[in-house]
Design an enzyme around this catalytic site. Structure first.
Site, PDB file in Angstrom:
ATOM      1  N   HIS A  31      -7.412  -3.003  -1.629  1.00 29.77           N
ATOM      2  CA  HIS A  31      -7.165  -2.081  -0.427  1.00 29.77           C
ATOM      3  C   HIS A  31      -5.684  -1.928  -0.216  1.00 29.77           C
ATOM      4  CE1 HIS A  31     -11.155  -0.926   0.497  1.00 29.77           C
ATOM      5  NE2 HIS A  31     -11.494  -2.117  -0.047  1.00 29.77           N
ATOM      6  N   ASP A 130      -7.520   2.306   6.682  1.00 26.08           N
ATOM      7  CA  ASP A 130      -8.430   2.070   5.450  1.00 26.08           C
ATOM      8  C   ASP A 130      -9.762   2.334   5.970  1.00 26.08           C
ATOM      9  OD1 ASP A 130      -9.119   1.288   3.084  1.00 26.08           O
ATOM     10  OD2 ASP A 130      -7.897  -0.791   2.998  1.00 26.08           O
TER      11      ASP A 130
END
Ligand code: UDP
Length: 492
Positions: A31, A130
């Site tokens: 991520h 995210d």
């Protein structure tokens, strides 16, 4: 790839205040990497943007790979890494928590300070979040900051995520007990065997968290996806045109990829590895790496070793201590695990493969290896970043999915796009046997079929490069997004 060289036409030094955007990744290298690449891309693309990259910190942070990636090369001038106040993990995380629960609990705790961090930063004009940071929607609505979601897996998986609330309403019992594969409107069906663990048991807390975050996706002002138009045309079309997605309503989609790691700092062992590769023929080396968290069981690691040896092919293997309980056991301490390959490799393996194969402990400079001309194949867990990195460098894949949505990615790569092969596990066996490993390795590295697959991935590589070059689809998509940000912030 020319990601960082495709400067927009803003070469002048502007005197007006820059537009300020904050970017907030989850925990985990899979991520942090794509969101950091987005941040770098934005400030290089448009010199009138300033980015604050908000980093979630814990008192147990122990990721050598993360620190090396973020801090070992100079940052562009308009990009700041901002540490969020550290979280005391032991106060909120229990040992028996599964990976997604653990991530979500830490993120939620960290978001308690998001409001004050954003105010201290002078209220950025937009926040890009995210997957599991959707708690930011409420906080930012209080501050009138628009929130964009950066969806780090595939668009195909995005359609599944947007479909989850409907599936949850319509299906009684477990999804895995359905009589048919799952049909998402306008998309390829998903085999039940390929469903991620997080949705296989709806009573588990992991499912509840997955559901919660995915059901909030429509609250985003826009969704950025790490893909490009020619790579995933079917799910992109479905999201934009199918009545199901239109009525959700789904926010505007911005395919801005492939955004992949560009720079990697090299240790002396990385340098040695690349020097070894310099002396190997083109397309002759198989690279084996299972993402940031991926580990094999003890039995599977032995079969892998002997399968590689049987195949007689050159290889570089990123090796981690086996774990019989957890296939993602290095996720939270990437590159820092204590690891002596001699203690768990089969006896005689290192001697027998001397000169043919290289073993690298824990973590390698993956992109530098994939970029090297001698790399001819990648045995990968099919994490989305690894998938994009392999395709962008024209390297065909042996699909070895382990956790999260990797089985769905593997199905797409083998059955739809045709850039991967997948070894077959004999029903009833707990491991893929060495003979099968050797078969797929030889198929990919030295057969005619392997050459055909390689040809396909090289075409896709060219399409990836065109997408991010000036005038390409992802370039234009990012341009549109920046224009929108500027219009919304009242800039001319
Ligand atoms: N990676 C790396 N060296 C390694 C293993 C992984 O640089 O030895 C990087 C890889 O290049 C990719 C990321 O870690 O950018 C892994 O992301 P991915 O989405 O493939 O998998 P995840 O770790 O999220 O499962």
């Amino acid at each position: 790839m020319a990601l960082l060289e495709t400067d927009h036409d803003h070469q002048h030094q502007s005197t007006k205040p820059k537009m300020h955007v904050a970017v907030l990744p989850n925990l985990g290298m899979g991520h942090i990497i794509p969101l950091f690449e987005l941040a770098k891309r934005l400030v290089v693309f448009d010199h009138d943007i300033h980015i604050s990259f908000l980093l979630i910190n814990t008192d147990e942070d122990n990721s050598a790979a993360r620190d090396q990636y973020l801090y070992s090369t100079a940052l562009p001038p308009s990009l700041d890494v901002v540490d969020m106040p550290p979280i005391n993990v032991s106060d909120i995380v229990r040992d028996d928590m599964l990976i997604l629960t653990r991530i979500c609990v830490i993120v939620e705790e960290s978001l308690k300070s998001l409001k004050s961090v954003l105010i201290e930063l002078g209220k950025p004009e937009a926040l890009v979040i995210d997957l599991f940071c959707t708690g930011a929607f409420k906080i930012c609505s209080e501050l009138s900051i628009p929130v964009y979601s950066f969806y780090s897996p595939s668009t195909a998986f995005l359609t599944f995520s947007l479909y989850i609330p409907t599936l949850d309403r319509e299906v009684e019992g477990e999804f895995v007990d359905l009589p048919e594969p799952i049909s998402i409107p306008g998309c390829s069906p998903i085999r039940l065997d390929d469903l991620l663990d997080e949705v296989r048991d709806r009573k588990n807390n992991q499912y509840k968290l997955f559901y919660l975050h995915m059901s909030r996706l429509p609250q985003a002002t826009g969704i950025l996806v790490n893909t490009w138009e020619d790579f995933e045309p079917v799910p992109l079309k479905a999201i934009r045109e199918h009545s199901f997605f239109l009525q959700l309503p789904t926010p505007p989609i911005y395919p801005v990829g492939p955004l992949i790691k560009q720079d990697e700092s090299m240790s002396s062992s990385d340098e040695e590895c690349l020097t070894w590769m310099d002396n190997q023929p083109v397309d002759s080396v198989l690279f084996i790496a299972l993402g940031s968290g991926g580990t094999l069981t003890t039995g599977q690691l032995l079969e892998m070793a002997w399968g590689l040896e049987m195949s007689q092919q050159k290889f570089i293997w990123v090796l981690r201590k086996p774990d019989d309980a957890d296939a993602s056991s290095t996720f939270f301490n990437v590159g820092s695990d204590v690891n002596d390959p001699k203690s768990y490799l089969p006896e005689g393996f290192l001697e027998k493969t001397h000169g043919v194969g290289l073993v690298v402990k824990s973590w390698a400079t993956q992109v530098a290896i994939l970029r090297h001309p001698s790399t001819g194949g990648f045995l990968s867990h099919c994490g989305w970043n690894s998938t994009l990195e392999s395709i962008t460098h024209g390297v065909p894949i042996i699909a070895w999915p382990l956790y999260a949505e990797q089985k769905m990615n593997a199905a797409m790569l083998t059955e739809e796009i045709g850039v991967a092969v997948k070894p077959v596990k004999v029903p009833g066996e707990t491991v893929v046997k060495r003979e099968e490993i050797s078969r797929v390795v030889k198929l990919l590295m030295e057969s005619e079929e392997g050459e055909i697959i390689r040809g396909r991935v090289k075409k896709l590589r060219d399409s990836a490069r065109r997408a991010v070059d000036i005038g390409g689809s992802s370039y234009n998509s990012l341009s549109c997004l920046i224009e929108k940000w500027k219009n919304e912030s009242g800039e001319p």
